[in-house]
Structures are given as structure tokens and as C-alpha cells.
Design a protein around this motif. Structure first.
Motif, PDB file in Angstrom:
ATOM      1  N   ALA A 144      12.513  -3.320   4.652  1.00 40.37           N
ATOM      2  CA  ALA A 144      11.754  -4.566   4.564  1.00 40.37           C
ATOM      3  C   ALA A 144      10.256  -4.286   4.618  1.00 40.37           C
ATOM      4  O   ALA A 144       9.465  -4.916   3.902  1.00 40.37           O
ATOM      5  N   ALA A 145       9.855  -3.310   5.436  1.00 36.54           N
ATOM      6  CA  ALA A 145       8.436  -2.938   5.522  1.00 36.54           C
ATOM      7  C   ALA A 145       7.967  -2.298   4.222  1.00 36.54           C
ATOM      8  O   ALA A 145       6.825  -2.504   3.791  1.00 36.54           O
ATOM      9  N   VAL A 146       8.837  -1.511   3.590  1.00 34.56           N
ATOM     10  CA  VAL A 146       8.498  -0.904   2.298  1.00 34.56           C
ATOM     11  C   VAL A 146       8.230  -1.983   1.262  1.00 34.56           C
ATOM     12  O   VAL A 146       7.217  -1.957   0.548  1.00 34.56           O
ATOM     13  N   LEU A 147       9.113  -2.968   1.177  1.00 36.45           N
ATOM     14  CA  LEU A 147       8.940  -4.028   0.199  1.00 36.45           C
ATOM     15  C   LEU A 147       7.723  -4.898   0.509  1.00 36.45           C
ATOM     16  O   LEU A 147       7.019  -5.352  -0.398  1.00 36.45           O
ATOM     17  N   ALA A 148       7.465  -5.110   1.801  1.00 38.26           N
ATOM     18  CA  ALA A 148       6.266  -5.866   2.186  1.00 38.26           C
ATOM     19  C   ALA A 148       4.995  -5.121   1.771  1.00 38.26           C
ATOM     20  O   ALA A 148       4.010  -5.720   1.343  1.00 38.26           O
ATOM     21  N   ARG A 149       5.029  -3.777   1.890  1.00 42.48           N
ATOM     22  CA  ARG A 149       3.897  -2.953   1.476  1.00 42.48           C
ATOM     23  C   ARG A 149       3.660  -3.074  -0.027  1.00 42.48           C
ATOM     24  O   ARG A 149       2.520  -3.212  -0.487  1.00 42.48           O
ATOM     25  N   VAL A 150       4.750  -3.027  -0.804  1.00 41.92           N
ATOM     26  CA  VAL A 150       4.621  -3.171  -2.256  1.00 41.92           C
ATOM     27  C   VAL A 150       4.071  -4.552  -2.598  1.00 41.92           C
ATOM     28  O   VAL A 150       3.202  -4.704  -3.448  1.00 41.92           O
ATOM     29  N   HIS A 151       4.595  -5.564  -1.909  1.00 35.96           N
ATOM     30  CA  HIS A 151       4.173  -6.938  -2.156  1.00 35.96           C
ATOM     31  C   HIS A 151       2.683  -7.112  -1.878  1.00 35.96           C
ATOM     32  O   HIS A 151       1.971  -7.819  -2.611  1.00 35.96           O
ATOM     33  N   ALA A 152       2.199  -6.459  -0.820  1.00 36.46           N
ATOM     34  CA  ALA A 152       0.792  -6.573  -0.453  1.00 36.46           C
ATOM     35  C   ALA A 152      -0.120  -5.775  -1.392  1.00 36.46           C
ATOM     36  O   ALA A 152      -1.313  -6.073  -1.497  1.00 36.46           O
ATOM     37  N   SER A 153       0.431  -4.786  -2.091  1.00 31.62           N
ATOM     38  CA  SER A 153      -0.378  -3.915  -2.933  1.00 31.62           C
ATOM     39  C   SER A 153      -0.540  -4.432  -4.349  1.00 31.62           C
ATOM     40  O   SER A 153      -1.389  -3.922  -5.101  1.00 31.62           O
TER      41      SER A 153
END
Length: 292
Positions: free
Chosen positions: A279-288
Motif C-alpha cells: 500500500a505504501a508503494v502504491l501511495a508513493r507512485v500515486h504521489a509521484s
């Protein structure tokens, strides 16, 4: 007829189904759906296929006046029947997956109430739809004495929103950021498959940009193996990056499913940690990346 709809999210297992696709006229939906279902059962009878569950229809569009939509008619059949058919109708193996479901009791003229209940539930839940709806006819018209006896299960495939993000970028631009985010959160990328390129090389079929990534967390694997050496078979994580119009969708498989399949409660804390990391990985992608 009850107007109260209980919604739940359940996991479907793989099935072998006889499938027939038909074009349905919205203005003659009842007749066309009845004709399609009759054709499905007639083919099953003619080829000696044995039904192993209730029939269903999957709708690839909305019923609007004056238009047509594609509908898949499906009938579960025994796995031993796999050699019994040609190409149309087709024998297909369905993929397991998660779906939100509710049950409508009564005639089809009020089944829209069930759809609205599902849509309202999805609007407030931590899931989003990822595919077309399916109606499973638990008690079909030929089994019912009156319309009040009809029982229809409605399924909508879903994915948890924290394990799925949509970004306004191409797949080619998104994949490197997914790899980078995985590395930042302790994962090691084991493999990568460009499905679109593979399909083009084999010249068999076409698909939108679609990349599958396999990853694992070495430290969590070590912790899992201290519980059970066989758990290593379940420690791989699968992520998809696929084109959807002008956007890219990034999705991760639900790791807690492996706990349920293994029935090993001791592994649950590790699976939940993997889930938090994904979930943190996807949140990182979403924020980038821009979200449109």
C-alpha cells in the motif's frame, strides 16, 4: 420482496464454464437474454456437457434505449468436459478474484434497486469496481413458480483502493516509478513481463500496454521461513501496470489471500506487513505522478 440488501466482499474460486457471447438489444433485452440462455443450454445438451452450477450473464455496457450491448452467457461445467466443445460457444477457465455481492429476491423489473445498493456501498467502502457486473441466477425463471420466487446474485469485481491507484501517465513512464518505489520499501523485483510486447511477437492477439511485475521482500521471507519452510511458495508479490484510456492503473494482489489459502494463522502478521508495504508503494507512485 425485501428491499434491504446486504453487501459483502468474497473471493471467487476458479471455474470451468461454457461461455457464449451475444449482442443484446436494449429494447428487447428480455427476449434476447432468454434466447441467449436457451442457446447456451441447447449447446450444453447437444455436446453432453453437465452443468455444475447456476447460469450467469455478464453485461459489458448499460441498457439504454436504442442501443445494443455485449453479454456473456456462462454455465459452469465439469472439468472433465473440457474436450467436448469447439470455439463458439467456448470452454473457459475463469480466474479467481474478489467481488462485491448482494442478492436480489423477486422480479427483474426491480433489480436496479440491488445495483444501486451495490453502487452506494462501493462509494463508501475501501474498494473500487474493476470489471463489469455479473448476474448469477440462483433461482431462474424456469425454476420459479412466481416472480417473487426468483433469486439473483449480483457480483461486481473489486479491488481494495489502497492496493490500486490510477495515474495520468503512460505505462512506460509508470513502470520505472513502481520499480523505484518497490526498492525504497524493501522489495526486490524478481521479474517483469511486458504482456503487450509478448503478444505482438507471437502475433496471436492484441492487448493494451500491460506489464506484470514480480517482487518479494527478502527480510520478510526470512521471517516467514522461520515459521514454515513451505511458506516461501507464497511470498511472491504480483503487481500490474496496465493502460486504461489515457491513464495507467497500478494494482497489487492481496497478500492476505495466501494466509487464508494456507490456513496458517502464524503467518498473518507477516502478510499484513507485506500488505502495508505494498500500500505504501502504491501511495508513493500515486504521489509521484499526476492523477488527472
Amino acid at each position: 420482496m425485501s428491499t434491504s440488501y446486504q453487501v459483502s466482499v468474497v473471493e471467487s474460486g476458479p471455474q470451468t464454464v461454457l461461455q457464449l457471447r451475444r449482442t443484446i438489444r436494449a429494447d428487447h433485452a428480455g427476449d434476447d437474454i432468454g434466447s441467449g440462455m436457451s442457446a447456451l443450454y441447447a449447446f450444453a445438451a447437444a455436446t453432453g456437457l453437465t452443468a455444475s452450477g447456476p447460469p450467469s450473464t455478464t453485461y459489458h455496457g448499460d441498457f439504454l434505449p436504442g442501443i445494443t450491448i455485449e453479454v456473456d452467457f456462462a454455465l459452469p461445467v465439469g472439468a472433465s468436459d473440457l474436450s467436448g466443445t469447439g470455439e463458439e460457444p467456448a470452454i473457459r477457465a475463469t480466474e479467481p478474484g474478489w467481488y462485491a455481492r448482494t442478492v436480489h429476491r423477486g422480479g427483474y423489473q426491480t433489480i436496479t434497486h440491488a445495483y444501486r445498493a451495490l453502487e452506494a456501498w462501493l462509494g463508501a467502502a475501501k474498494y473500487r469496481p474493476i470489471g463489469p457486473p455479473t448476474e448469477v441466477y440462483l433461482v431462474a425463471p424456469e425454476q420459479a413458480v412466481t416472480a417473487h420466487d426468483l433469486v439473483t446474485e449480483i457480483r461486481i469485481p473489486v479491488t481494495p483502493t489502497d492496493l490500486s491507484v490510477t495515474v495520468a501517465a503512460s505505462v512506460a513512464d509508470t513502470v520505472p516509478l513502481v520499480r523505484e518505489a518497490l526498492t525504497e520499501h524493501g522489495f526486490r523485483v524478481l521479474n517483469e513481463l511486458d504482456v503487450c510486447a509478448t503478444a505482438a511477437v507471437r502475433n496471436r492477439w492484441q492487448i493494451e500496454d500491460y506489464v506484470i511485475l514480480g517482487a518479494c521482500d527478502p527480510e520478510l521471507i526470512a521471517a516467514a521461513l522461520s515459521i514454515d519452510r513451505r511458506i516461501g511458495l507464497m511470498m511472491g508479490c504480483t503487481l500490474l501496470v496496465r493502460a486504461e484510456g489515457d491513464y495507467s492503473v497500478v494494482e497489487a494482489a492481496e497478500p492476505c489471500t495466501a494466509v487464508e489459502q494456507s490456513r496458517r494463522a502464524a503467518w498473518e502478521p507477516i502478510a499484513r506487513q507485506i500488505r502495508r508495504s505494498l500500500a505504501a508503494v502504491l501511495a508513493r507512485v500515486h504521489a509521484s505522478l499526476p492523477t488527472g
